[in-house]
Design a protein around this motif. Structure first.
Motif, short mmCIF file in Angstrom:
data_model
loop_
_atom_site.label_atom_id
_atom_site.label_comp_id
_atom_site.label_asym_id
_atom_site.label_seq_id
_atom_site.Cartn_x
_atom_site.Cartn_y
_atom_site.Cartn_z
N GLU A 111 0.83 -1.20 0.00
CA GLU A 111 0.00 0.00 0.00
C GLU A 111 0.87 1.25 0.00
O GLU A 111 1.69 1.46 0.90
CB GLU A 111 -0.93 0.01 1.22
CG GLU A 111 -1.96 1.12 1.17
CD GLU A 111 -3.04 0.97 2.23
OE1 GLU A 111 -3.81 1.92 2.42
OE2 GLU A 111 -3.11 -0.11 2.86
N ASP A 112 0.70 2.08 -1.03
CA ASP A 112 1.39 3.37 -1.06
C ASP A 112 0.68 4.33 -0.10
O ASP A 112 -0.45 4.07 0.34
CB ASP A 112 1.37 3.95 -2.47
CG ASP A 112 2.13 3.08 -3.45
OD1 ASP A 112 2.90 2.21 -3.00
OD2 ASP A 112 1.95 3.27 -4.67
N PHE A 113 1.35 5.44 0.20
CA PHE A 113 0.73 6.45 1.07
C PHE A 113 0.72 7.78 0.33
O PHE A 113 1.75 8.20 -0.21
CB PHE A 113 1.48 6.59 2.39
CG PHE A 113 0.73 7.40 3.41
CD1 PHE A 113 -0.33 6.84 4.11
CD2 PHE A 113 1.06 8.73 3.66
CE1 PHE A 113 -1.05 7.59 5.04
CE2 PHE A 113 0.36 9.48 4.59
CZ PHE A 113 -0.70 8.91 5.28
N ASP A 114 -0.45 8.41 0.31
CA ASP A 114 -0.64 9.66 -0.43
C ASP A 114 -0.65 10.83 0.56
O ASP A 114 -1.66 11.09 1.22
CB ASP A 114 -1.95 9.61 -1.22
CG ASP A 114 -2.05 10.73 -2.25
OD1 ASP A 114 -1.49 11.81 -2.00
OD2 ASP A 114 -2.69 10.51 -3.30
N LEU A 115 0.47 11.52 0.66
CA LEU A 115 0.59 12.65 1.58
C LEU A 115 -0.33 13.79 1.17
O LEU A 115 -0.94 14.44 2.03
CB LEU A 115 2.03 13.14 1.61
CG LEU A 115 3.08 12.17 2.15
CD1 LEU A 115 4.47 12.61 1.75
CD2 LEU A 115 2.98 12.06 3.66
N LYS A 116 -0.43 14.03 -0.11
CA LYS A 116 -1.24 15.14 -0.62
C LYS A 116 -2.72 14.90 -0.34
O LYS A 116 -3.43 15.81 0.12
CB LYS A 116 -0.99 15.30 -2.12
CG LYS A 116 -1.66 16.50 -2.74
CD LYS A 116 -1.26 16.60 -4.22
CE LYS A 116 -1.91 17.77 -4.91
NZ LYS A 116 -1.49 17.85 -6.34
N ALA A 117 -3.19 13.70 -0.62
CA ALA A 117 -4.61 13.39 -0.42
C ALA A 117 -5.00 13.42 1.05
O ALA A 117 -6.15 13.72 1.39
CB ALA A 117 -4.93 12.03 -1.02
N ASN A 118 -4.05 13.13 1.92
CA ASN A 118 -4.34 13.10 3.36
C ASN A 118 -3.96 14.40 4.07
O ASN A 118 -4.01 14.47 5.30
CB ASN A 118 -3.59 11.93 4.01
CG ASN A 118 -4.22 10.60 3.68
OD1 ASN A 118 -5.21 10.19 4.26
ND2 ASN A 118 -3.63 9.90 2.71
N ALA A 119 -3.58 15.42 3.29
CA ALA A 119 -3.19 16.69 3.90
C ALA A 119 -4.43 17.46 4.38
O ALA A 119 -5.49 17.41 3.74
CB ALA A 119 -2.42 17.53 2.88
N LEU A 120 -4.28 18.18 5.46
CA LEU A 120 -5.38 18.96 6.00
C LEU A 120 -5.67 20.21 5.15
O LEU A 120 -6.78 20.70 5.11
CB LEU A 120 -5.07 19.41 7.44
CG LEU A 120 -5.35 18.41 8.55
CD1 LEU A 120 -5.01 19.00 9.90
CD2 LEU A 120 -6.79 17.96 8.55
N THR A 121 -4.62 20.74 4.53
CA THR A 121 -4.78 21.92 3.68
C THR A 121 -4.31 21.57 2.27
O THR A 121 -3.55 20.63 2.05
CB THR A 121 -3.97 23.10 4.22
OG1 THR A 121 -2.59 22.72 4.27
CG2 THR A 121 -4.44 23.50 5.59
N LYS A 122 -4.73 22.39 1.31
CA LYS A 122 -4.36 22.15 -0.08
C LYS A 122 -2.87 22.42 -0.28
O LYS A 122 -2.36 23.45 0.15
CB LYS A 122 -5.19 23.04 -0.99
CG LYS A 122 -4.94 22.79 -2.47
CD LYS A 122 -5.84 23.65 -3.33
CE LYS A 122 -5.57 23.37 -4.82
NZ LYS A 122 -6.43 24.20 -5.68
N TRP A 123 -2.20 21.49 -0.93
CA TRP A 123 -0.79 21.69 -1.22
C TRP A 123 -0.64 22.72 -2.34
O TRP A 123 -1.34 22.67 -3.35
CB TRP A 123 -0.15 20.38 -1.68
CG TRP A 123 0.20 19.45 -0.58
CD1 TRP A 123 -0.47 19.29 0.60
CD2 TRP A 123 1.30 18.53 -0.55
NE1 TRP A 123 0.14 18.33 1.35
CE2 TRP A 123 1.23 17.85 0.68
CE3 TRP A 123 2.32 18.23 -1.44
CZ2 TRP A 123 2.16 16.88 1.04
CZ3 TRP A 123 3.24 17.27 -1.09
CH2 TRP A 123 3.17 16.59 0.15
N ARG A 124 0.28 23.66 -2.14
CA ARG A 124 0.59 24.61 -3.22
C ARG A 124 1.36 23.88 -4.32
O ARG A 124 2.27 23.13 -4.05
CB ARG A 124 1.42 25.77 -2.70
CG ARG A 124 0.59 26.79 -1.92
CD ARG A 124 1.36 28.07 -1.65
NE ARG A 124 2.52 27.84 -0.80
CZ ARG A 124 3.75 28.16 -1.11
NH1 ARG A 124 4.03 28.67 -2.31
NH2 ARG A 124 4.75 27.94 -0.28
N GLU A 125 0.96 24.12 -5.56
CA GLU A 125 1.65 23.48 -6.69
C GLU A 125 2.99 24.17 -6.95
O GLU A 125 3.15 25.34 -6.70
CB GLU A 125 0.77 23.54 -7.93
CG GLU A 125 -0.55 22.80 -7.77
CD GLU A 125 -0.35 21.29 -7.59
OE1 GLU A 125 0.68 20.77 -8.05
OE2 GLU A 125 -1.23 20.66 -6.98
#
Length: 306
Positions: free
Chosen positions: A292-306
């Motif tokens: 199982e991979d882990f998605d830091l972006k999907a589990n972030a509390l705030t939107k990641w800046r691109e």
């Protein structure tokens, strides 16, 4: 090697009284270690990631996310990050980065404080330094299978060498001290999970590394902060003043002629700690099959800046 569910002695009230009368170490293993090396590792990692983010103010959280983006890229995907060694390394990384954005100093070398039992004498076996070094490195190479295979094998061999120089079979007196012995036990379990992770990367259940199952260490020396022989009568007196449920617990403890109650309770707590470390994980095939991979972006509390 199979990890199985094991019963615990549940001597909580007796242990509390024993530690009040004649203090000895808290053997409870780090929840990070037991949770992230388990069948539910991905869930525990998600919860830990959420808890760490929730503890930061908005600016700290942005700095935290920026550090993660620097390490893993803007996609924030971690290969096999939801299981085993990588999951544990991510949990350690989250704690480290959180302290950094709060402006708290932390050494980048030596034992990871949240993972191993603190030794009052300041001594740690070589395995503790090897495991700590490995966990600090893993996040930076997690998405590189070639490097991960090389590093996994290298640290597995280093832990084998550590065991030959300092282990239960070397008859080193300090290896029999309670806190040191538990830290060594953690390194044995970590070594097993390195082997499991190596199999995951190769996408096979064929074992190319050999891990030997180890039993409970014998002759453990409990680190009391008093003379347990002199304090044993005080312990029994306190138990008698406690409720009937606590007194009933004492009747379930089997004591040999040459043993004293305080040492027996401490020994049972030590055994429980070993059980908590090594038992509730399921069997080897189930754990090795985890992918199982882990998605830091999907589990972030705030939107990641691109």
């Amino acid at each position: 090697m199979d990890f199985v569910l094991c019963p615990l002695s549940n001597l909580g009230p007796l242990t509390s009284i024993a530690r009040d009368v004649c203090p000895f170490p808290d053997y409870s293993p780090s929840p990070l270690f037991t949770n992230l090396l388990s069948m539910d590792s991905s869930l525990h990692l998600s919860n830990h990631y959420l808890a760490v983010q929730s503890s930061l103010n908005p600016q700290q959280l942005e700095d935290f996310n920026q550090k993660l983006r620097t390490i893993f890229g803007r996609e924030g995907k971690v290969t096999l990050g939801g299981v085993g060694v990588v999951a544990l390394s991510l949990a350690v990384l989250f704690d480290t980065l959180a302290r950094q954005v709060r402006g708290q100093w932390e050494s980048e070398v030596g034992p990871i404080p949240s993972l191993f039992l603190k030794n009052p004498k300041g001594f740690y076996p070589p395995q503790v330094y090897t495991v700590s070094e490995c966990l600090r490195l893993v996040p930076y190479i997690a998405n590189n299978p070639t490097q991960m295979k090389e590093v996994t094998k290298r640290y597995f061999q280093r832990l084998k060498a550590d065991e030959q120089s300092f282990g239960f079979e070397t008859e080193t007196p300090s290896s029999r001290e309670d806190v040191t012995a538990l830290n060594v036990m953690q390194s044995y379990i970590f070594q097993a999970f390195l082997q499991i992770h190596h199999a995951r990367i190769k996408n096979t259940t064929e074992e190319t590394l050999i891990w030997q199952n180890r039993g409970m260490p014998n002759g453990i020396v409990t680190t009391f902060n008093c003379d347990p022989m002199a304090a044993d009568k005080d312990f029994l007196a306190e138990v008698q003043r406690a409720g009937n449920q606590t007194k009933a617990l004492l009747t379930k403890v089997e004591l040999n002629a040459q043993e004293i109650w305080l040492k027996k309770v401490a020994q049972l707590e030590f055994v429980d700690a070993v059980i908590k470390l090594s038992c509730p994980f399921g069997n080897l095939d189930q754990i090795t099959a985890q992918r199982e991979d882990f998605d830091l972006k999907a589990n972030a509390l705030t939107k990641w800046r691109e």
